[in-house]
Motif scaffolding. Sequence first.
Motif: not given
Length: 121
Positions: A19-45
């Motif tokens: 479980s990972l949490t992202c805390t947002v500041s400077g903007g609301s996660i209910t802002t229209s027309d945007v998406y709050w995303v999770w991305i990862r990068q495995p080693p060497g990939k």
Amino acid sequence: QVRLQESGPGLVKPSQTLSLTCTVSGGSITTSDVYWVWIRQPPGKDLEWLGAIGSGGSTYYHPAHRSRMSISRDTSKNQFTLHLNSVTPEDTAVYYCGRDKAVATTTPDYWGQGTQVTVSS
């Protein structure tokens, strides 16, 4: 200026839930027309898009991980959380949260700094 900060465990045992949490500041996660995303990068990939939650709470997941992941949010705390079940060492990666204007891309316009997650017994 939108800022995002990931938090969570750096080490997870195989078969457990990450479980990972992202805390947002400077903007609301209910802002229209945007998406709050999770991305990862495995080693060497390459970067891998995992999923997103929209301003209205709709969720979108990478088909390869849909069965074992979920994204939730807490609008009172301006946070969104990734849950990834039944992790294996292949889930070892740097995990990033971000804000994007579309789903399924790895080019969000705002990024967190990333957090290393290692899956190991």
